[in-house]
Structure formats: structure tokens, C-alpha cells
Design an enzyme around this catalytic site. Structure first.
Site, short mmCIF file in Angstrom:
data_model
loop_
_atom_site.label_atom_id
_atom_site.label_comp_id
_atom_site.label_asym_id
_atom_site.label_seq_id
_atom_site.Cartn_x
_atom_site.Cartn_y
_atom_site.Cartn_z
N GLU A 77 0.81 -1.22 0.00
CA GLU A 77 0.00 0.00 0.00
C GLU A 77 0.85 1.26 0.00
OE1 GLU A 77 -2.36 -3.43 1.41
OE2 GLU A 77 -0.42 -2.60 2.00
N HIS A 132 -12.45 -5.87 6.86
CA HIS A 132 -13.33 -5.90 5.70
C HIS A 132 -14.63 -5.14 5.95
CE1 HIS A 132 -10.76 -9.48 5.27
NE2 HIS A 132 -10.85 -9.27 3.97
#
Length: 682
Positions: free
Chosen positions: A412, A483
């Protein structure tokens, strides 16, 4: 040819004018470097100073091979000599050191000793050591994409190579075969930590020997000629082969790490004497005289000239204006696109409804067609018929090609950091990144995200990272940790980034279009539970636009105001309809659409009517964005309230995976209705 023979050959074959120019630059850099602590002692400035003494030779070489007409240079905080060699004047060095408004790096907004000149492609870099390696890789990607000449040059100390994002940058540059030169100035210490405590290899560049497409060069960074030969070879090879190079330069650190460090606490007298003996400038002077390339008188004359230059620069620095206090709010946000067709972000379109995911996908394609300098990358972005983990980018690589739509590694930092770098190449470039597959996974990129939020302010408007960071956010999908959680409450504390969180397909399309046409950075949070939900589907007008900072009233009412966004918007509308059918009250529901900037006007005007307000969002109540909304209302609209401000959101726990746990944690219509009824009864 051994190094001694090369050195003799180089000193005898280099023209005298160049040799004396190098000596002048070395003496000028050292004189400024030596003078810096005096400004601190006199309380004039330079409150941070990392001496370059001992790194002089390699830094002279970096600055001399850098070509500002085509290259991009990312110096680190010890690179004073590099920047002098690259062309910064003594005045510009001093303006930065004592934080004057005339500082070309950013007008005193950044820490002293962080030298830059963006108009010359000498980039303003962060205090976070080594993070600019990612930016250099990003701009090298642009150099390659646009088939431009030049290379990116990134400079740092050897200890900063321990940072994970440095490995990501070099690995990524190797994989993408990017023309970037990574210079490691190895002085043996990370502040007081010796190299042996940092890594196993004596030379940190050896850590990268297994990477394909990467060339590694070693040089004596204390020697002008070896440094010059190595840097010349590195830049030439990187540009010709379009591949990365590491230059590992052995240096010495003559002084303490910085003015807040006392190196005598961890270095013995033998070492302190040793580093003085290996002073690169003293060695260079001896060589010039020994091989009859300059006389003592000629060199002394240059010394006197340097003294005069530094004295004049000091006088200019003392007269230079300081930054003005009222300027602190300038350049926090880059200019946003102002919608023309839909100035209020409202429409009366009655065509067939489209899903939220269709609105995003369609708008991305339209804007990519409109601006050929638009790019998108991230994890799982483009592989055959798949386009992102949720298929938001489906079909884009097929239409726009691999150069504009491509996969990023599971790194990331690299995804975010190279976006920062690539956007520096051209002001027309617009970049979209899926910062992570789920918003919860974005945390590894946070250092780069924070860095990017203050680039525009730190450079005094000289660089705007024109980036849209897309993240699939929120729960109600049974995803659990990593999530199903929200991150906007934490990220809204950072000035410099706009944050949007649409609830319906038309707003998602309109806000994405505005983001891609704006300068600066936008965090685009997408409620993934609504991607394919019929209740989020709406007609979408052609080229629909939504301005930043303009909320939308989803339902009008006079008895209670609900302020909300994202997944809970639909719940609030349902609750308002339910209570209306009961004849209990008419509730006004405000969909913020944009969190930063916040539409205070719409909220306050509604509260003037209703005198009661409920703030609802999916994120945790404690520390959530609703707390800022409530505080704003209390600050400027308290006199209109007939009841306390009430908030509904998630429990102060992580989001559980089991659906029973998820339901207990996340807000729902039942919880919202209960709070609304309590407020109405107050």
C-alpha cells in the site's frame, strides 16, 4: 585501472576551470554548513541542522550530474552540499535555514535544512527519512510512460534504507524497470545507532543484490573523482537502459548527527580524529596542489571569495521578510473543480436507474476518455475480465491499455507513494488509486497518505498531488475485521485532503467526476454494501457533477434533523418515513455527501426549522466523525436547539465477523428510530 590510477587520470584530464569550480562549490557548501549552528546560537533560526561535512564529495557529484532541464532530484535533510552543487544560491540556502518567506522550498513552512527548488525539479521532501524513494520511483514511472529524457535521483543515508517503503520502492522500480538512481550515503550511523545494529551486511546495498534489472555501484564517497565517475556512470546507465541503479557511497560523518545530538557520547577520540583526517575537501585541495592543477594562492583566493559570498548572503537573509501569520490558511487545499452544469449537485433526471457501481465505472471511463493523462492502479485492478476486488474498474484496461490501468503490488505504501511521485511530473496528470482492497487495509499506506495531504501546503502551492484515493468502506457484508470497518473519523483529522462518502449512484458519479477534475487530493469512500443495492440505484444525468461541500436534503421535515452519510443514509430515510406514517413527526434527513469540507450552512438552516438534531453514521460513536459535526453545531447553532444533540453509530469495539456480532455492533433502523423517538419526546 585501479581507483588510484583513475583518480590521477581524472585530475590530470579534467580542465582546470572545472576543477576550480568544484573547489568553489565544495568550499561554499562547507562554509554554509559550518555557519548554520551560529544562527541557532543567536536564536535567528536553523533550529534543525544535519551537517553535510564528510559527505561533500558524493554530494558534489550528485549535484553536478543532475540536469534540471530533464532530471528530478529528491535530496534528503543532509544534502546541503548536493543542493549547492545543483545550483541553489547561498541566499536560497540561508533563506531556508532561517525559515524566511523567500525560502524557495516553501516559504519557511517546512523544517530548516530541507532544501528544495521545485521549479528546478529539486523536490521538497518530507522529514520522514527515506520516504521520498517512493516519490522518485513514481516520477521515474512518468519519465518512462511519457518517453521523456532524464532520470530520478533519490538520496538518503544508509540507515533509512531499513524503512519498509524503501524496499518497496526499489523492488517496484526493479519490477517496472524505472530510470531512477538511489544514492545511499553511508556514514556508518543512524543518529547514534551504528550500522552493525541496523543490518547484517556491512554494505546495505548488498541487501538488494538479488533483484532483477537492478545495477549496484559502489564508490568512495569521500573522493571527488570516484564519486563523480560513479554518479556519471549511474545516471547514464539508468537513462540508456531505463532501469534502476543503486549507488552506495562510503562517507564519514565529521560532526554530530544534528544540532540536538552529541556524538562524543558514543564515539571515542580515535574515531573522532579518524573522521577529521578523512575530510573530503582537505583531500581534494591536497590533490589539486600535488598534481599542479592549482596553486595555494589560487585556492586561498577562492576561499576569500566564498567568505564574501556567504557574508553577502547573510545580509540578504537578515533583510528577508518572515512569513505572515495570516498566511497559515493559504494553500491548505488545492483548487477544486467548480461544477458548471449542476452547480448544486441536484438534477431531475428520470431515466432508468443505474447501480452505484455502474455510476462509478461509467464515470471513470468517461473521465479517462476526456483526459488522456488519467491513470489508475491498485491491487487486483486489471486481470483479464476482472477489474478490482468489486469490479469497479471492469473493462478499463481493455479500453485504455496497460500503461494507464495496471495492477500494483500488495504494498500500500508503494501504491500511494508512487502516486505522489508520478503526479509531480505534469500538472495535467490525474491519478486514481485503489489504496487498498478494503478501507481497513489502508493503514500500511498511512505514512504516505499523511505525507501527501500536506504537500500543497508545505510547498506553498508549488506542488499539488492531484490524486483520488478510492477505498471500499463500511460493513453490512459479514466481513468482520479488515473488511467491514470505517476509517473516515481518523482521516478527517488531517488537513489537506477532501473526504467524500456518497450514498446513491448519482452522487457517487458526480463526486467522482468532480474529484478527477480537481487539483489536490480527495479521499473517495465507497459504501461497498451499496455497490449493487437497488435502494442506492438512481438515474444519472449525462456528465453529472456534484460540488464538494454541498449536502443534499433527502427528505424535508420540520420536527427533527438527521445528519448522516453512507450506508446509514438509507436507514435514516426509512426511519423518517416510518415515523411520518405514524403521524408522530416529519423528519428532515440531510445526506452530507462531503465530510470535508462540511456543509455547515445546510445543517444550520435545517436546525433553525427543527430545533432538534440527530447525527447518525456507521463508524464508532466515540471518536467518529459525528463528534465533529456535533461540536460544530454546538459551537455555532446552540441557540437554535431545544434538545441535546444525540448521536448513533457503532459500538466502541471492532466489527465482529459473525452476523450476530455484526448486528449488535453496527447501527440499524431500530437503533436510529429509538434515538429519534427519544429526541422528539424530549
Amino acid at each position: 585501472m585501479n581507483s588510484d590510477v583513475q583518480q590521477i587520470y581524472k585530475i590530470k584530464t579534467t580542465d582546470k576551470e572545472t576543477l576550480l569550480k568544484w573547489y568553489h562549490l565544495l568550499r561554499l557548501g562547507r562554509s554554509l554548513d559550518d555557519r548554520a549552528p551560529n544562527y541557532l546560537k543567536q536564536a535567528i533560526g536553523w533550529s534543525y541542522h544535519a551537517p553535510a561535512a564528510g559527505h561533500d564529495a558524493i554530494q558534489l557529484a550528485i549535484g553536478q550530474v543532475f540536469d534540471r532541464t530533464k532530471d528530478h532530484l529528491f535530496p534528503y535533510y543532509r544534502d546541503l552540499q548536493t543542493c549547492v552543487s545543483a545550483g541553489l544560491t547561498p541566499e536560497e540556502i540561508i533563506y531556508n535555514g532561517i525559515s524566511k518567506d523567500t525560502d524557495v522550498a516553501g516559504g519557511g513552512r517546512h523544517m530548516s535544512n530541507h532544501f528544495a527548488k521545485p521549479e528546478w525539479n529539486i523536490h521538497n521532501v518530507s522529514s520522514c527519512t527515506g520516504n521520498h524513494t517512493l516519490h522518485a520511483a513514481g516520477i521515474a514511472r512518468a519519465i518512462k510512460t511519457y518517453e521523456s529524457k532524464g532520470v530520478a535521483i533519490s538520496s538518503q543515508g544508509e540507515s533509512s534504507v531499513s524503512e519498509g517503503y524503501v524496499y518497496e520502492a526499489i523492488n517496484g522500480a526493479s519490477k517496472e524497470q524505472l530510470p531512477v538512481v538511489f544514492v545511499f550515503q553511508d556514514n556508518g550511523y543512524g543518529i547514534s545507532v551504528p550500522k552493525k545494529d541496523q543490518q547484517a551486511n556491512r554494505k546495505v546495498a548488498k541487501n538488494f543484490e538479488g533483484l532483477k534489472n537492478l545495477r549496484i555501484l559502489y564508490c568512495n564517497g569521500k573522493d571527488v573523482f570516484d564519486s563523480m565517475n560513479t554518479m556519471t556512470e549511474a545516471v547514464k546507465w539508468a537513462e540508456e537502459n531505463q532501469k534502476p541503479v543503486i549507488v552506495h557511497a562510503n562517507c564519514v560523518r565529521i560532526h554530530s548527527h544534528s544540532n540536538s545530538d552529541r556524538h562524543e557520547l558514543y564515539r571515542d577520540n580515535a574515531e573522532l580524529n579518524y573522521v577529521q583526517e578523512y575530510d573530503p575537501i582537505a583531500k581534494y585541495r591536497r590533490l589539486l596542489v600535488r598534481y599542479d592543477r592549482a596553486t595555494e594562492d589560487e585556492l586561498t583566493a577562492i576561499d576569500e571569495q566564498v567568505k564574501a559570498e556567504v557574508k553577502a548572503a547573510h545580509k540578504a537573509g537578515m533583510k528577508a521578510p518572515d512569513p505572515k501569520p495570516e498566511s497559515v490558511h493559504d494553500f491548505v487545499y488545492a483548487p477544486a473543480y467548480q461544477p458548471q452544469k449542476f452547480p448544486d449537485g441536484l438534477h431531475s433526471e428520470t431515466s432508468e436507474p443505474k447501480k452505484l457501481i455502474e455510476g462509478l465505472n461509467g464515470t471513470l471511463k468517461e473521465e479517462f476518455r476526456r483526459n488522456p493523462d488519467t491513470y489508475i492502479w491498485g491491487q487486483d485492478m486489471a486481470n483479464k475480465d476482472k477489474g478490482g476486488i468489486f469490479n469497479v474498474s471492469k473493462g478499463m484496461q481493455q479500453e485504455f491499455g496497460h500503461k494507464r490501468v495496471f495492477n500494483g503490488p500488495i504494498a500500500e505504501d508503494y501504491i500511494m507513494g508512487t502516486a505522489n511521485g508520478m503526479s509531480r511530473f505534469n500538472k495535467d496528470i490525474r491519478i486514481v488509486v485503489e489504496g487498498a482492497e478494503f478501507a481497513d487495509y489502508f493503514w500500511p499506506a498511512m505514512e504516505q497518505f499523511v505525507e501527501t495531504t500536506h504537500e500543497y501546503w508545505r510547498t506553498k502551492g508549488q506542488f499539488s498531488p492531484n490524486i483520488t484515493v478510492r477505498l471500499a468502506s463500511g460493513g453490512y457484508i459479514g466481513g468482520g475485521l479488515y473488511h467491514s470497518q470505517n476509517i473516515e473519523g481518523a482521516l478527517s483529522t488531517l488537513p489537506g485532503v477532501r473526504i467524500v462518502y456518497p450514498s446513491y449512484a448519482d452522487d457517487a458519479a458526480g463526486l467522482l467526476r468532480t474529484s478527477l477534475r480537481s487539483e489536490g487530493m480527495t479521499l473517495f469512500l465507497e459504501p461497498k454494501a451499496l455497490y449493487n443495492s437497488p435502494k442506492a440505484a438512481t438515474p444519472i444525468p449525462e456528465e453529472f457533477e456534484v460540488p464538494f461541500g454541498k449536502a443534499r436534503i433527502r427528505r424535508e421535515g420540520a420536527d427533527l434533523t438527521i445528519v448522516t452519510y453512507g450506508n446509514t443514509t438509507h436507514m435514516c430515510v426509512d426511519v423518517a418515513e416510518e415515523i411520518s406514517k405514524e403521524g408522530l413527526a416529519e423528519i428532515e434527513v440531510i445526506d452530507l455527501r462531503t465530510l470535508v469540507p462540511l456543509d455547515q450552512e445546510t445543517i444550520i438552516e435545517s436546525i433553525k426549522k427543527t430545533s432538534r438534531v440527530l447525527v447518525v453514521h456507521e463508524d464508532k460513536v466515540f471518536g467518529g466523525f459525528g463528534g465533529e459535526v456535533a461540536a460544530t453545531i454546538s459551537d455555532i447553532a446552540f441557540k437554535y436547539l431545544d434538545a441535546p444533540i444525540k448521536r448513533v453509530g457503532s459500538e466502541f469495539t471492532p466489527v465482529g465477523f459473525n452476523r450476530i456480532l455484526e448486528k449488535a455492533i453496527l447501527p440499524d433502523t431500530e437503533k436510529i428510530a429509538k434515538a429519534a423517538r427519544e429526541l422528539l419526546a424530549f
